[in-house]
Design a protein around this motif. Structure first.
Motif, PDB file in Angstrom:
ATOM      1  N   ASP A 288      51.105  13.394  32.868  1.00  0.00           N
ATOM      2  CA  ASP A 288      49.963  14.203  32.666  1.00  0.00           C
ATOM      3  C   ASP A 288      48.911  13.345  33.657  1.00  0.00           C
ATOM      4  O   ASP A 288      47.856  14.027  33.971  1.00  0.00           O
ATOM      5  CB  ASP A 288      49.205  14.414  31.439  1.00  0.00           C
ATOM      6  CG  ASP A 288      50.181  15.031  30.460  1.00  0.00           C
ATOM      7  OD1 ASP A 288      50.955  16.006  30.675  1.00  0.00           O
ATOM      8  OD2 ASP A 288      50.286  15.017  29.258  1.00  0.00           O
ATOM      9  N   ARG A 296      47.693  18.468  32.888  1.00  0.00           N
ATOM     10  CA  ARG A 296      48.442  18.306  31.753  1.00  0.00           C
ATOM     11  C   ARG A 296      49.771  19.347  31.911  1.00  0.00           C
ATOM     12  O   ARG A 296      49.748  20.356  32.481  1.00  0.00           O
ATOM     13  CB  ARG A 296      47.734  18.944  30.470  1.00  0.00           C
ATOM     14  CG  ARG A 296      48.654  19.020  29.283  1.00  0.00           C
ATOM     15  CD  ARG A 296      47.912  19.144  27.970  1.00  0.00           C
ATOM     16  NE  ARG A 296      48.779  19.647  26.934  1.00  0.00           N
ATOM     17  CZ  ARG A 296      49.147  18.660  26.080  1.00  0.00           C
ATOM     18  NH1 ARG A 296      49.150  17.515  26.527  1.00  0.00           N
ATOM     19  NH2 ARG A 296      50.181  18.878  25.002  1.00  0.00           N
ATOM     20  N   TYR A 335      39.844  11.624  31.802  1.00  0.00           N
ATOM     21  CA  TYR A 335      40.224  12.723  31.010  1.00  0.00           C
ATOM     22  C   TYR A 335      38.925  13.569  31.187  1.00  0.00           C
ATOM     23  O   TYR A 335      37.797  13.409  30.847  1.00  0.00           O
ATOM     24  CB  TYR A 335      40.205  12.322  29.593  1.00  0.00           C
ATOM     25  CG  TYR A 335      40.984  13.450  28.717  1.00  0.00           C
ATOM     26  CD1 TYR A 335      42.527  13.716  28.825  1.00  0.00           C
ATOM     27  CD2 TYR A 335      40.169  13.841  27.398  1.00  0.00           C
ATOM     28  CE1 TYR A 335      42.864  14.671  28.097  1.00  0.00           C
ATOM     29  CE2 TYR A 335      41.055  14.779  26.709  1.00  0.00           C
ATOM     30  CZ  TYR A 335      42.032  15.150  27.090  1.00  0.00           C
ATOM     31  OH  TYR A 335      42.897  16.173  26.147  1.00  0.00           O
ATOM     32  N   GLU A 339      39.021  19.586  28.664  1.00  0.00           N
ATOM     33  CA  GLU A 339      40.087  19.251  27.554  1.00  0.00           C
ATOM     34  C   GLU A 339      39.609  19.074  26.229  1.00  0.00           C
ATOM     35  O   GLU A 339      38.540  18.404  26.160  1.00  0.00           O
ATOM     36  CB  GLU A 339      40.988  18.250  28.364  1.00  0.00           C
ATOM     37  CG  GLU A 339      41.776  18.420  29.627  1.00  0.00           C
ATOM     38  CD  GLU A 339      42.921  19.415  29.536  1.00  0.00           C
ATOM     39  OE1 GLU A 339      43.367  19.727  28.243  1.00  0.00           O
ATOM     40  OE2 GLU A 339      42.914  20.159  30.244  1.00  0.00           O
TER      41      GLU A 339
END
Length: 471
Positions: A288, A296, A335, A339
């Motif tokens: 990912d 992802r 990140y 998400e």
């Protein structure tokens, strides 16, 4: 297909997915025109018997319409098996299994290695005098053939397979041999022109990627102002760096000092495969973590209760993720805020930055730089794939500018990337359109939708003309 006329008369092929074919062509199943040879299975027990070691082709060697012979393995067999499994000149090699784009795709064997065998997941098709092997190999790349292979294969999660019986039941249109040769001559010429343009676009993409890497590496080791005083970095190939930057700043010191600021995911019994679920809190794997950003691909999750037990491994939007394993390891990304909170696995490092020391976006660029890649490589160990330990990674020493300058550098890199990304997008779109034209041209020619019997080669067209034709 613009520029080419159809044949004057057509007839029904009798095959729904093939449609009409020129009136003087024949339509028949492959078993009328060829025989099939199965390959040798690996791992046969020859204990106590004399064997010879012979090169053999695997699925990996049979690519999309060509053979990749850069790595050819050897297999031990009895001498008596050589004749049975040896490839012959002009065999058409077809894969029994693979993803749908490669399944059944043919490539002609030209005797590059002699003797050479093939494994049982690669079929060797031997055509008769009515069917040129090149015609069969070309037809397997057409849209009707791809449709046939898909409809007659066994599909699994990631791969598909097709039986020898279904291969030999493939219906294909067959013109007279002399006409096969003329059509193939036309396709060889036109495909060479198209492939040259694809290669040109691919070179452009590689140059743009190299430029991106150069922009990152220069900005995070030299800064944006070439007039500032510099000092020796102490690293010969790195050279001088801005004198006001902090030198040899430990990566571990850039993380939040609270527990869990710099971790990788749970090991062994802390997270068992039996505890993975299809819903809940997502689990982040190295697949990912991409150098182009987080994407992802994984589907595994854990329950909220399990996530609470593994709270130290929790990943939040804005955290920096790094792949501990890879070729090479060290891919990094942020990140994203889109998400949900997740959990990292043991092969992913999660860094929650100390915001008063380092900017997360800048840190990702720094970790992507050639310098960071080099120091990561120095602490990585070889196994199936390279990997580094969390302890060694924390000790990495990197140059670090003041926070405000980090933000400015990251913003500058991002601005330059916008222009390069637009060029990359245009080049990739161009390749897609050209490949679509290539596929359409092959399909039209081998199914008789265009008449190229009177075609004569012309000079190679300029790239711009080819690009316009593709669009």
């Amino acid at each position: 297909m613009s520029g080419f006329e159809p044949y004057r008369q057509y007839k029904m092929s009798g095959v729904d997915w093939l449609g009409d074919v020129p009136e003087h062509w024949t339509t028949g199943t492959l078993r009328w025109y060829a025989t099939i040879q199965g390959g040798i299975a690996k791992g046969k027990d020859y204990q106590g018997r004399d064997t010879v070691s012979v090169p053999y082709l695997r699925v990996a060697n049979v690519q999309d319409g060509f053979l990749d012979l850069t790595e050819v393995k050897e297999i031990s067999v009895l001498e008596s098996e050589l004749e049975r499994y040896s490839l012959q000149l002009d065999d058409v090699l077809m894969n029994e299994g693979g993803d749908n784009d490669k399944l059944g795709r043919g490539a002609v064997w030209r005797g590059q290695i002699n003797p050479c065998l093939h494994q049982n997941h690669v079929f060797a098709i031997r055509t008769n005098h009515l069917l040129k092997p090149e015609w069969l190999a070309t037809f397997t790349g057409s849209q009707p053939a791809r449709t046939y292979f898909f409809l007659n294969s066994k599909q699994s999660t990631n791969l598909a397979s097709i039986s020898a019986s279904n291969i030999m039941s493939l219906a294909l249109p067959i013109p007279p041999v002399a006409e096969q040769e003329r059509v193939l001559r036309f396709l060889n010429h036109e495909i060479a022109r198209i492939d040259a343009l694809i290669q040109e676009q691919q070179r452009l993409i590689e140059l743009l990627k190299e430029k991106r890497q150069a922009v990152i590496s220069h900005a995070v080791t030299k800064g944006l102002d070439p007039t500032v005083p510099t000092m020796d970095s102490g690293v010969e190939w790195l050279g001088p760096v801005p004198a006001h930057w902090r030198q040899n700043y430990k990566l571990g010191a850039m993380a939040d000092e609270r527990r869990g600021g710099f971790v990788n995911g749970p090991f062994g019994s802390d997270l068992l495969s039996s505890e993975l679920t299809h819903e809940g809190v997502p689990v982040v794997y190295i697949r990912d973590v991409k150098p182009t950003g987080y994407f992802r691909k994984s589907t595994d999750c854990v329950t909220k209760e399990k996530a609470r037990q593994l709270s130290v491994c929790r990943v939040l939007p804005g955290d920096v993720l790094v792949a501990k394993v890879g070729s090479p390891p060290g891919d990094a990304c942020i990140y994203p805020g889109s998400e949900p909170d997740g959990i990292v696995t043991q092969d992913v490092v999660r860094i929650r930055v100390k915001s008063e020391v380092v900017d997360a976006e800048y840190l990702v660029f720094l970790l992507k730089s050639n310098y960071a890649r080099a120091v990561v490589d120095a602490v990585s160990v070889e196994s199936t794939r390279k990997r580094f330990s969390l302890g060694d990674y924390k000790q990495l020493k990197l140059p670090l500018p003041p926070l405000a300058e980090q933000v400015q550098i990251a913003r500058n890199i991002g601005t330059q990337f916008e222009t390069m990304d637009a060029l990359l997008s245009t080049a990739n779109e161009g390749i897609f359109l050209i490949q679509e034209r290539r596929s359409a041209l092959i399909t039209a020619a081998v199914t008789g939708k265009i008449d190229v019997r009177d075609w004569q080669p012309s000079a190679i067209a300029p790239s711009s003309q080819l690009a316009q034709e593709a669009v």
